[in-house]
Design a protein around this motif. Structure first.
Motif, short mmCIF file in Angstrom:
data_model
loop_
_atom_site.label_atom_id
_atom_site.label_comp_id
_atom_site.label_asym_id
_atom_site.label_seq_id
_atom_site.Cartn_x
_atom_site.Cartn_y
_atom_site.Cartn_z
N VAL A 194 1.00 -1.26 -0.14
CA VAL A 194 0.11 0.16 0.10
C VAL A 194 0.98 1.09 0.12
CG1 VAL A 194 -1.58 1.43 1.35
CG2 VAL A 194 -2.27 -1.12 0.99
N GLN A 195 1.71 1.37 0.92
CA GLN A 195 2.84 2.54 0.96
C GLN A 195 3.34 2.67 -0.18
OE1 GLN A 195 2.20 5.03 3.71
NE2 GLN A 195 3.39 6.37 1.90
N ALA A 196 4.11 1.70 -0.57
CA ALA A 196 4.77 1.66 -1.65
C ALA A 196 4.50 2.11 -2.74
CB ALA A 196 5.46 0.26 -1.94
N LEU A 214 -2.05 7.15 -11.68
CA LEU A 214 -3.63 6.94 -11.37
C LEU A 214 -3.83 5.41 -11.40
CD1 LEU A 214 -5.73 9.82 -13.09
CD2 LEU A 214 -5.66 9.07 -10.82
N LYS A 215 -2.94 4.48 -12.46
CA LYS A 215 -3.19 3.25 -12.51
C LYS A 215 -2.75 2.74 -11.08
CE LYS A 215 -3.93 2.33 -16.74
NZ LYS A 215 -5.14 1.92 -17.60
N PHE A 216 -1.62 3.04 -10.54
CA PHE A 216 -1.30 2.64 -9.21
C PHE A 216 -2.20 3.01 -8.02
CE2 PHE A 216 2.58 2.00 -11.82
CZ PHE A 216 2.73 0.80 -11.87
N TYR A 217 -2.46 4.23 -8.24
CA TYR A 217 -3.26 4.54 -7.10
C TYR A 217 -4.82 4.01 -7.08
CZ TYR A 217 -0.83 9.13 -6.70
OH TYR A 217 0.32 9.93 -6.43
N ARG A 218 -5.21 3.58 -8.23
CA ARG A 218 -6.72 2.77 -8.38
C ARG A 218 -6.24 1.51 -7.72
NH1 ARG A 218 -10.35 6.64 -9.60
NH2 ARG A 218 -10.10 7.53 -11.58
N VAL A 220 -4.29 0.66 -5.20
CA VAL A 220 -4.51 0.99 -3.59
C VAL A 220 -5.73 1.33 -3.27
CG1 VAL A 220 -3.68 2.43 -1.81
CG2 VAL A 220 -2.01 1.79 -3.77
N GLU A 221 -6.59 1.87 -4.28
CA GLU A 221 -7.96 2.21 -3.74
C GLU A 221 -8.72 1.26 -3.59
OE1 GLU A 221 -11.40 5.59 -5.24
OE2 GLU A 221 -10.24 4.36 -6.88
N ALA A 222 -8.57 0.20 -4.47
CA ALA A 222 -9.35 -1.27 -4.46
C ALA A 222 -9.16 -1.92 -3.34
CB ALA A 222 -8.79 -2.22 -5.76
N VAL A 223 -7.89 -1.57 -2.37
CA VAL A 223 -7.80 -2.16 -1.02
C VAL A 223 -8.47 -1.64 0.02
CG1 VAL A 223 -5.80 -2.73 0.67
CG2 VAL A 223 -5.42 -2.90 -1.77
N GLY A 224 -8.51 -0.33 -0.27
CA GLY A 224 -9.16 0.68 1.02
C GLY A 224 -8.99 1.83 0.79
N LYS A 225 -10.03 2.97 0.87
CA LYS A 225 -9.64 4.34 0.98
C LYS A 225 -8.72 4.85 2.08
CE LYS A 225 -13.29 5.80 -2.21
NZ LYS A 225 -13.56 6.96 -2.93
N ARG A 226 -7.65 5.52 1.57
CA ARG A 226 -6.81 6.27 2.75
C ARG A 226 -6.94 7.78 2.33
NH1 ARG A 226 -5.85 0.93 2.09
NH2 ARG A 226 -4.97 -0.09 3.56
N THR A 227 -6.62 8.37 3.36
CA THR A 227 -6.65 10.07 3.35
C THR A 227 -5.72 10.69 2.38
OG1 THR A 227 -7.50 10.08 5.72
CG2 THR A 227 -6.98 11.99 4.76
N VAL A 228 -4.55 10.18 2.35
CA VAL A 228 -3.43 10.74 1.88
C VAL A 228 -3.79 10.07 0.30
CG1 VAL A 228 -0.90 10.61 1.26
CG2 VAL A 228 -1.71 10.93 3.49
#
Length: 281
Positions: A194-196, A214-218, A220-228
Motif C-alpha cells: 500500500v505505502q510503496a 492513477l493506475k497505481f492509485y486505483r 491501492v484504492e481497491a484495497v481501501g480508501k486512505r486519506t493521503v
C-alpha cells in the motif's frame, strides 16, 4: 550513421482498432491469454497485443505499443506458465533526421494464475520446449518459473537520491520496463504494498506521469480508501482536467480530515477546488 535515439512506440505511434483476434490460450482454472491483432500507422507494423483474463477481469499484459506473440505449445504442461515474445517497436533517427523502423524482442514468462509477468529474458530463449515443469531453450538454458520482477520498494530505493522530479519519474517508468501497471500489480499485489504504491504513484505524478500514477492509485484504492491517497488522486485528476472527478476526491479528503480533527491541516487548494463549504482553514 544512425543515432541510437529511441522513440518508444507507445509514446509516438497512433494505434488503430483491433482488427482480428486469435483463439485464446487457456491456462489453469480457465484463465486465458488472448492476442488481439493491432495495426500502427508509422512505422507500418502489424502485431498483436496480449490480454489476460481471470475471474471476470481482463487487463493488458504489456504497454499498448508492445507487439506480442505466443503459441499453445509454449504453455507449460500444468498450464500454470506461458512463454511469450513481446517486442518493443520504435525508430532510430538517421543522420539526416529520417526515421528508421527498428524493434527489440524479449522472452517473457507469464503466470497463468495471476497475469504476472514473472521474468524476461532474451528473445531466442523462447525457442525451446517444456521438459516437465522446466523450459529448456535450444541453446541449453533452463527455466524454473520464479518471480524476478522487482517489488515497488526496491524500485523506490533507486530514485530517492535523484535530484529532479522528472528524473525520478523517468527512472520508475523505465524500471517497470514494458509491463502494464496491471500486470506489475499482479506480481506485487497492492494489499501487501500500500505505502510503496502510494509513494510510487506520487513520484510518477510529481514528474508529470499522472495517467500512469492513477493506475497505481486505483490499485491501492481497491484495497481501501486512505486519506493521503484521496488527495494524491484528486491532484492527478485535476491536472488531467478531470475536474468533476477530482472535486469528489477533494471533498472526500476534506471530510476525512475534518472527521479526524485535522481540518486546520487541509491545504488551501483543496478548499478552493472542492467547493466544500464545511472546510475552513
Amino acid at each position: 550513421m544512425a543515432s541510437l535515439k529511441w522513440v518508444l512506440m507507445f509514446g509516438n505511434l497512433v494505434a488503430a482498432s483491433a482488427f482480428a483476434e486469435e483463439p485464446p490460450i487457456v491456462g489453469i482454472d480457465g484463465h486465458t491469454v488472448t492476442l488481439q491483432a493491432k495495426k500502427w500507422t508509422s512505422p507500418v507494423v502489424e502485431s498483436a497485443t496480449a490480454w489476460f483474463t481471470a475471474n471476470g477481469k481482463t487487463f493488458p499484459l504489456f504497454h499498448a505499443g508492445i507487439g506480442t506473440q505466443a503459441y499453445p505449445e509454449w504453455l507449460s504442461p500444468d498450464k500454470k506458465t506461458l512463454l511469450a515474445t513481446p517486442v518493443e517497436y520504435g525508430v532510430v533517427i538517421g543522420e539526416n533526421g529520417e526515421e528508421i523502423a527498428t524493434s527489440q524482442g524479449h522472452c517473457a514468462v507469464i503466470s497463468m494464475e495471476t497475469g504476472c509477468v514473472l521474468a524476461e529474458s532474451y528473445e531466442r530463449f523462447c525457442e525451446g520446449n517444456w521438459e516437465g515443469h522446466q523450459w529448456v531453450s535450444e541453446e541449453g538454458g533452463v527455466l524454473n518459473p520464479a518471480l524476478e520482477t522487482k517489488p515497488p520498494k526496491e524500485l523506490l530505493k533507486h530514485v530517492l537520491n535523484l535530484e529532479t522530479a522528472q528524473s525520478r519519474a523517468e527512472s520508475l517508468e523505465w524500471s517497470m520496463s514494458f509491463l502494464s501497471p496491471e500486470s506489475y500489480m499482479a506480481c506485487h499485489p497492492p494489499a501487501q504494498n500500500v505505502q510503496a504504491y502510494n509513494d510510487l504513484g506520487f513520484y510518477l505524478a510529481e514528474g508529470g506521469r499522472d495517467e500512469l500514477a492513477l493506475k497505481f492509485y486505483r490499485g491501492v484504492e481497491a484495497v481501501g480508501k486512505r486519506t493521503v491517497l484521496m488527495l494524491n488522486m484528486a491532484d492527478s485528476l485535476w491536472r488531467l482536467d478531470r475536474k468533476e472527478e477530482a472535486q469528489r476526491y477533494y471533498r472526500e479528503y476534506g471530510e476525512a480530515m475534518t472527521a479526524a480533527g485535522k481540518a486546520q491541516k487541509i491545504p488551501q487548494r483543496v478548499v478552493e477546488r472542492s467547493e466544500f463549504q464545511g472546510m475552513k482553514k
